[in-house]
Design an enzyme around this catalytic site. Structure first.
Site, PDB file in Angstrom:
ATOM      1  N   LYS A  64       0.864  -1.190   0.000  1.00 46.58           N
ATOM      2  CA  LYS A  64       0.000   0.000   0.000  1.00 46.58           C
ATOM      3  C   LYS A  64       0.900   1.239   0.000  1.00 46.58           C
ATOM      4  CE  LYS A  64      -3.945   1.753   2.756  1.00 46.58           C
ATOM      5  NZ  LYS A  64      -4.762   1.494   3.981  1.00 46.58           N
ATOM      6  N   SER A 118      -9.572   1.555   3.114  1.00 52.43           N
ATOM      7  CA  SER A 118      -8.718   2.360   2.280  1.00 52.43           C
ATOM      8  C   SER A 118      -7.662   1.569   1.511  1.00 52.43           C
ATOM      9  CB  SER A 118      -8.026   3.414   3.144  1.00 52.43           C
ATOM     10  OG  SER A 118      -7.163   2.794   4.073  1.00 52.43           O
ATOM     11  N   SER A 142      -9.894  -0.949   7.186  1.00 50.51           N
ATOM     12  CA  SER A 142      -9.304  -0.681   5.871  1.00 50.51           C
ATOM     13  C   SER A 142      -8.659  -1.872   5.175  1.00 50.51           C
ATOM     14  CB  SER A 142      -8.271   0.436   5.972  1.00 50.51           C
ATOM     15  OG  SER A 142      -8.914   1.671   6.134  1.00 50.51           O
TER      16      SER A 142
END
Lengths: 478, 484
Positions: free
Chosen positions: B73, B150, B174
């Site tokens: 990420k 996210s 997330s």
């Protein structure tokens, strides 16, 4: 109406540690900007604070010396605000649970009476980066960002410039002798913000508070406070309002100048630092920190006096920690530390002053063991003058005292009665006027005669013995 | 079938047998990444990955992660690779250090292919707020479904079978929510189990590093590799790292499992309700004790507000370092205020600014008591309620999301208990894992297991049992039709 000044002082002390408060970057002086910087100091995303243990130890020691209540859990909080010198956009400090609270330090007031100044809190935090402003740009040096700071906040117990100076000196003595800090105001390792207000003598309310900044010496602090008290009193007398503002001390003009008004207090939106969990300070850890604290100023002063030094000799030596260390090394195991102290205060200081350029004891070339040896010669019966010659020779030739003694061909002044008697007779014969002056009651004539005798003996005879012999001989003549 | 569709253990064995090489697999993964249409990548580090993969010649028999390609990420700091957290304020920021998880994987010689998209700065649950626009769900090739956030890109690249695993972060849900929408195993272990050093902070008291995999065994392998004390993260735990790959095979038959009735009751999707009930029945059938427990409705309803206040408050402070002065785009100004103001005005999306305003408002002296501190107290109440369940049960089992991945423009309000309850795992730092339960018209439904702190092995063991019940190990968007 009698006016009373009310003064509170916030002191920020830069701590001496290997690394910074929360990062691994060296906490050291560097001439090159932005060299002692770790990613955390520039707030690179993802960096995390790790508490510096040594800074905590320093804090515990100073809190203890200030008779404070020491926290059993170490907590940190965030103080949030935007400023160019604040890399993270917040400062990690101890808002809610300071390391130390409710202490005091004893100073001497204007009448030289002991007075306790109460201290509200002592806490750990981190320094900001340094800004250098130019006409149309500013530069940032992150070497200072994250340097460990100890903030010590007094209650408004101080009433004049002299007390303020003595309070700061007392705090400085503690941080310097505990080796927590250099405590150098000129270099910014000890910084003071002074809050001054005035009120009618004995009143319990407070007048509008004025904050003084840019105070980089004790002398400036005293002058600035005196100026400020006079200024505020004048405002009051002439019916003008005292404006709550922040003022800078202008050294050249010797007065304070308003920098900005203190409008509404900034809301720093404090909240606990989520990246540092509360750290338990065990009794053992606290005790260990206190037990291993280097000897503090007051303790040293008392010890020096027990060693036979006068209070003023002790103060002179202790005015510079390096001088005190030198003294301790040179007097260790010595029979008469007073002789060592005397040589240091008079002869060594004279040499350092002569050398100039801020020469200090830490760069004095003679090792303490040599000074100790010279002091031992003095004790052994060599004259002060002989010892000074040895000292000068050692410094000049980078020699050891033993070698200086041989090289200079100095022999011990002795108490040879015949030799003394001979010198006495010679001197009396050569100075009939002084003899008759003495007999006419002019005691000063004796000092002159002793001087002549010492000269005639060329340093080979003990001056005090010579003086004694002269007086006895003159009294016989009376 | 490509080796990329296999598990970490299977790829490892293929390497040992000489059936493929890290270089070949990296080339193939790059080709898949380039062909992928889901807007999942911030950076594809083709050169870096290939150069490194080329150096991997002799497989290390004991090192399961040797040569395994993966994505991270884009809120994990990667030395030398631009890291933006999908925010324009960090455009062009090239970190000088690796996050601890990246450094650990580098040491294990896993091959980092690049960085994945996220909701800007990790703030959001839709995968729509990153600077590159929306990230799509590989299960919906016509791009009408959200993947959630996210950790949107990391979910997408794992579900699209570009890599066997991807790193993510989880502050509210997330990892676990997008895992549910993308048919993946998404795991965030106990707070402090994996170092957060190098994770761009959103809300440190809630932030976790975790990962997406396509089976439970891979999650156990990664946990063992990434867990452990890190001197750079003072909140990381020095609890012993267990042999999770072995422990996850233990039988969960002695476990006591709680199902919070109020969460299940808030489900409206009949398929989800039915499949969930069937899985509970199957557990009971197998001899696992599963009991319904109750939590006050008002407590569960307060989870989202509590989360929003605490996370926004921390976020506004954590992101105060983004001022355009030290990194990211710099804009000229007459004062430092103007410089900062321009950078932040241009650098953040409206949604992010809104969260900052909420957070700042909650921290203001006059509001702290009734917003921030009240939220903190409520968080403690919720955690205490969950801990009281854990005093009698090993695990809590529930839906990971109310249903399948929502439509890009959802017709219904998404503010149910079942929608928001995963943040409880962040409030208490409990280990929490989502895994696929079933497919509904080709779209995954997910369930969640949450355990006591530092008891990851139990979460993994029951997850492993459930995985054999669902038969969905290795599920991806490529093979979903076969698995239906």
């Amino acid at each position: 109406m009698n006016i009373e000044a009310v003064i509170g002082i916030e002191i920020h002390v830069e701590l001496k540690t290997k690394s910074k408060m929360f990062s691994a970057a060296p906490n050291a002086f560097s001439k090159t900007p932005n060299t002692n910087v770790a990613p955390l100091d520039m707030a690179f995303p993802g960096t995390m604070p790790v508490v510096n243990r040594q800074a905590v130890v320093h804090g515990i020691r100073v809190a203890y010396a200030l008779h404070m209540e020491i926290a059993r859990t170490l907590n940190f909080d965030r103080k949030n605000y935007f400023y160019a010198d604040l890399p993270k956009g917040f400062q990690i400090t101890q808002r809610f649970h300071p390391l130390g609270k409710e202490g005091y330090v004893t100073i001497f007031d204007l009448q030289n009476q002991p007075k306790k100044i109460a201290i509200e809190r002592l806490h750990l935090e981190e320094d900001t980066c340094k800004q250098l402003h130019f006409r149309d740009y500013s530069l940032l040096d992150y070497n200072r960002a994250g340097v460990p700071l100890l903030e010590i906040v007094s209650y408004p117990d101080i009433h004049n410039g002299v007390e303020a100076v003595r309070y700061i000196e007392a705090i400085r003595n503690i941080v310097v002798y505990s080796r927590a800090s250099d405590g150098k105001m000129e270099e910014g390792s000890l910084r003071c913000d002074v809050n001054v207000s005035i009120r009618p003598q004995g009143a319990s309310f407070f007048g509008p508070k004025v904050e003084l900044k840019n105070l980089n010496s004790l002398k400036n602090i005293q002058t600035a406070i005196d100026y400020e008290i006079a200024r505020q009193s004048q405002c009051l007398a002439s019916g003008m309002a005292i404006v709550q503002d922040t003022r800078r001390y202008d050294e050249a003009k010797g007065k304070t100048v308003s920098m900005r008004l203190k409008t509404e207090a900034i809301d720093y939106k404090y909240f606990p630092e989520p990246n540092i969990l509360p750290i338990v300070l065990s009794e053992a850890m606290i005790e260990e920190a206190i037990a291993t604290c280097p000897e503090l100023y007051e303790a040293k002063k008392e010890r020096y006096e027990r060693m036979g030094l006068t209070p003023s000799q002790a103060s002179v030596l202790l005015s510079d920690p390096a001088m005190a260390s030198y003294f301790e090394a040179a007097s260790e195991g010595s029979e008469n530390p007073k002789t060592v102290a005397n040589l240091l205060i008079v002869e060594v200081n004279a040499y350092l002053n002569k050398t100039g350029n801020g020469a200090n004891i830490s760069r004095f070339p003679l090792p303490p063991v040599s000074l100790k040896r010279i002091a031992a010669y003095r004790e052994d019966g060599y004259t002060h003058q002989q010892c000074v010659e040895i000292l000068e020779y050692c410094l000049r030739e980078k020699a050891r005292p033993e070698d200086a003694l041989v090289a200079l061909g100095i022999t011990k002044a002795d108490n040879d009665e015949e030799a003394i008697a001979a010198v006495v007779e010679t001197v009396l014969a050569a100075n009939p006027q002084s003899v008759s002056d003495f007999q006419a009651g002019k005691d000063r004539a004796l000092s002159f005669l002793v001087g002549q005798a010492v000269k005639a003996a060329k340093g080979t005879l003990n001056p005090s013995v010579l003086a004694k012999a002269l007086r006895e001989r003159l009294n016989q003549e009376k | 079938m490509s080796f990329l569709d296999r598990s970490i253990r299977e790829i490892h064995e293929a390497y040992l047998r000489g059936e493929t090489t890290p270089y070949e697999l990296t080339l193939e993964a790059i080709a898949r990444a380039k062909a992928n249409q889901d807007n999942a990548l911030e950076t594809l580090d083709e050169n870096g990955a290939l150069t490194f993969a080329k150096t991997l010649m002799d497989p290390e028999p004991e090192n399961l992660l040797w040569g395994i390609p993966y994505f991270a990420k884009d809120n994990l700091s990667t030395k030398g690779i631009e890291t933006t957290a999908s925010s324009n304020i960090l455009a062009g920021y090239i970190p000088v250090f690796d996050a601890t998880v990246i450094a650990k994987l580098k040491k294990r010689k896993a091959v980092l292919l690049g960085k994945t998209t996220l909701d800007e700065l990790g703030m959001g649950g839709t995968g729509t707020t990153g600077r590159k626009g929306m990230t799509y769900n590989p299960y919906a090739p016509n791009h009408d479904r959200l993947i959630g956030g996210s950790s949107s890109g990391s979910a997408a690249v794992t579900a699209a079978s570009i890599v066997p695993f991807a790193l993510g972060s989880d502050t509210g849900d997330s990892i676990r929510k997008p895992a549910s929408y993308a048919g993946l195993v998404g795991f965030k272990p106990t707070w402090g189990r994996i170092s957060r050093y190098g994770l761009f902070p959103f809300a440190p008291s809630l932030d976790h590093v975790g990962f997406f995999t396509r089976n439970v065994d891979d999650a156990a392998i990664l946990l063992q590799a990434l867990a452990g004390r890190d001197e750079k993260d003072a909140t990381s735990s020095d609890q012993e790292v267990k042999d999770y790959p072995v422990l996850q095979k233990l039988s969960p038959l002695g476990y006591k499992v709680a199902v919070i009735a109020e969460i299940v009751d808030s489900l409206t999707d009949p398929v989800m309700k039915e499949k969930f009930a069937a899985s509970v029945a199957e557990m009971k059938q197998a001899g696992i004790q599963v009991d319904e427990v109750h939590l006050p409705h008002e407590l569960l309803s307060s989870v989202y507000a509590t989360y929003l206040v605490i996370s926004s408050a921390e976020a506004t402070s954590n992101n105060a370092n983004l001022d355009g002065i030290k990194f990211g785009p710099y804009y000229e100004g007459k004062s430092y205020q103007e410089v900062m103001c321009k950078a932040r005005t241009k650098g953040f999306s409206e949604l992010t600014k809104r969260r900052f305003v909420i957070g700042s408002f909650a921290l203001m002296a006059e509001n702290q008591e009734k917003l921030f501190l009240r939220a903190q107290k409520n968080r403690a109440r919720i955690v205490a309620a969950i801990e009281s369940i854990f005093s009698q049960y090993d695990l809590i089992y529930g839906p990971a999301a109310p249903s399948v991945a929502p439509m890009v423009h959802p017709k219904t309000e998404m503010n149910t208990i079942a929608e928001n309850h995963l943040a409880i795992g962040n409030f208490g730092g409990f280990p929490s894992l989502s895994l696929p339960l079933a497919l509904e018209e080709g779209l995954p439904l997910g369930v969640n297991l949450t355990g006591r702190i530092f008891e990851e092995e139990k979460v993994l063991a029951l997850a492993s049992w459930l995985e054999s019940y669902t038969g969905l190990a290795g599920l991806s968007a490529l093979n979903a039709k076969e698995k239906q």
